[in-house]
Write a protein that holds these residues in place. Structure first.
Motif, PDB file in Angstrom:
ATOM      1  N   THR A  31     -19.333   3.537 -30.071  1.00 40.40           N
ATOM      2  CA  THR A  31     -19.447   4.260 -28.914  1.00 40.40           C
ATOM      3  C   THR A  31     -21.077   4.702 -28.974  1.00 40.40           C
ATOM      4  O   THR A  31     -21.278   5.228 -29.641  1.00 40.40           O
ATOM      5  N   LYS A  59     -16.759   0.425 -27.043  1.00 40.31           N
ATOM      6  CA  LYS A  59     -16.556   0.303 -28.493  1.00 40.31           C
ATOM      7  C   LYS A  59     -15.375  -0.814 -28.843  1.00 40.31           C
ATOM      8  O   LYS A  59     -15.802  -1.457 -29.887  1.00 40.31           O
ATOM      9  N   PRO A  60     -14.313  -1.016 -27.989  1.00 40.03           N
ATOM     10  CA  PRO A  60     -13.502  -2.372 -28.322  1.00 40.03           C
ATOM     11  C   PRO A  60     -14.525  -3.652 -28.395  1.00 40.03           C
ATOM     12  O   PRO A  60     -13.939  -4.505 -29.148  1.00 40.03           O
ATOM     13  N   LEU A  61     -15.610  -3.807 -27.653  1.00 44.65           N
ATOM     14  CA  LEU A  61     -16.445  -4.807 -27.321  1.00 44.65           C
ATOM     15  C   LEU A  61     -17.590  -4.944 -28.561  1.00 44.65           C
ATOM     16  O   LEU A  61     -17.915  -6.066 -28.927  1.00 44.65           O
ATOM     17  N   GLY A 108     -18.083  -2.292 -30.971  1.00 45.76           N
ATOM     18  CA  GLY A 108     -17.857  -1.789 -32.440  1.00 45.76           C
ATOM     19  C   GLY A 108     -18.324  -0.413 -32.485  1.00 45.76           C
ATOM     20  O   GLY A 108     -18.134   0.179 -33.754  1.00 45.76           O
ATOM     21  N   ASP A 146     -15.403   2.830 -22.425  1.00 47.20           N
ATOM     22  CA  ASP A 146     -16.202   2.855 -23.481  1.00 47.20           C
ATOM     23  C   ASP A 146     -16.201   1.597 -24.141  1.00 47.20           C
ATOM     24  O   ASP A 146     -15.159   0.604 -24.409  1.00 47.20           O
ATOM     25  N   GLY A 163     -17.358  -8.389 -20.935  1.00 46.24           N
ATOM     26  CA  GLY A 163     -16.373  -7.402 -20.457  1.00 46.24           C
ATOM     27  C   GLY A 163     -16.442  -7.606 -18.649  1.00 46.24           C
ATOM     28  O   GLY A 163     -17.496  -7.862 -18.011  1.00 46.24           O
TER      29      GLY A 163
END
Length: 180
Positions: A96, A90-92, A94, A88, A153
């Motif tokens: 999903t 999202k952490p990268l 912001g 996912d 990532g």
């Protein structure tokens, strides 16, 4: 589909107004345009319409598919399959992704890599989103320093996330080439 591919990750479906603007952009930029369904366009893009003058001696008309996918627009199973083996983001980035747009070149010459990057940037100018570009290991340091990079990532493979500005900056790099 033997050419490069870029994905635009989206936090929501592309609004109908933006799809119409996208369609209009693609019609203006194409020698041939076919709407397979709303949000899916099979076209022959004019490289010159993207500011590309050096086509490496090949015809500047390049075959491309632009396809919106996700719930309510089409290709839901393709969207799910494409995202199934990814972590996912999202952490990268912001969010999903719930939808995406793929820009797929049908040829694999150097000009097709530049066309794919610049067409993806033009599509992003209309619909927004975050470009998702898989990288070769040696590209990571080059890409990480470019303007418009949101994140890089490495799980499960090197990937850069960025803006349209990032794609344009990357496409200007000597020896530019997309992974796939």
């Amino acid at each position: 589909m033997s050419g490069p591919v870029l994905v635009i990750e989206l936090a929501e479906a592309v609004p109908r107004v933006a799809l119409q603007q996208l369609r209009d952009l693609l019609v203006r930029s194409s020698a041939r345009f076919e709407e397979k369904r709303v949000g899916e366009y099979d076209l022959t893009i004019h490289a010159e319409s993207l500011g590309i003058s050096d086509t490496g001696g090949v015809d500047g008309r390049r075959p491309v598919l632009v396809s919106a996918m996700g719930p309510g627009i089409g290709d839901e199973t393709v969207f799910e399959a494409e995202h199934a083996d990814e972590v996912d983001p999202k952490p990268l980035i912001g969010f999903t992704p719930t939808h995406a747009v793929q820009v797929i070149a049908f040829c694999n010459r150097p000009v097709d890599h530049v066309v794919t990057a610049l067409l993806t940037a033009a599509v992003m100018d209309v619909i927004g989103g975050v470009a998702n570009a898989e990288l070769r290991e040696h590209q990571v340091p080059i890409v990480a320093s470019l303007p418009g990079v949101i994140a890089v990532g490495s799980n499960p493979w090197p990937t850069a996330y960025g803006s349209a500005e990032f794609l344009r900056a990357w496409a200007r790099q000597p020896g530019f080439r997309l992974l796939k």
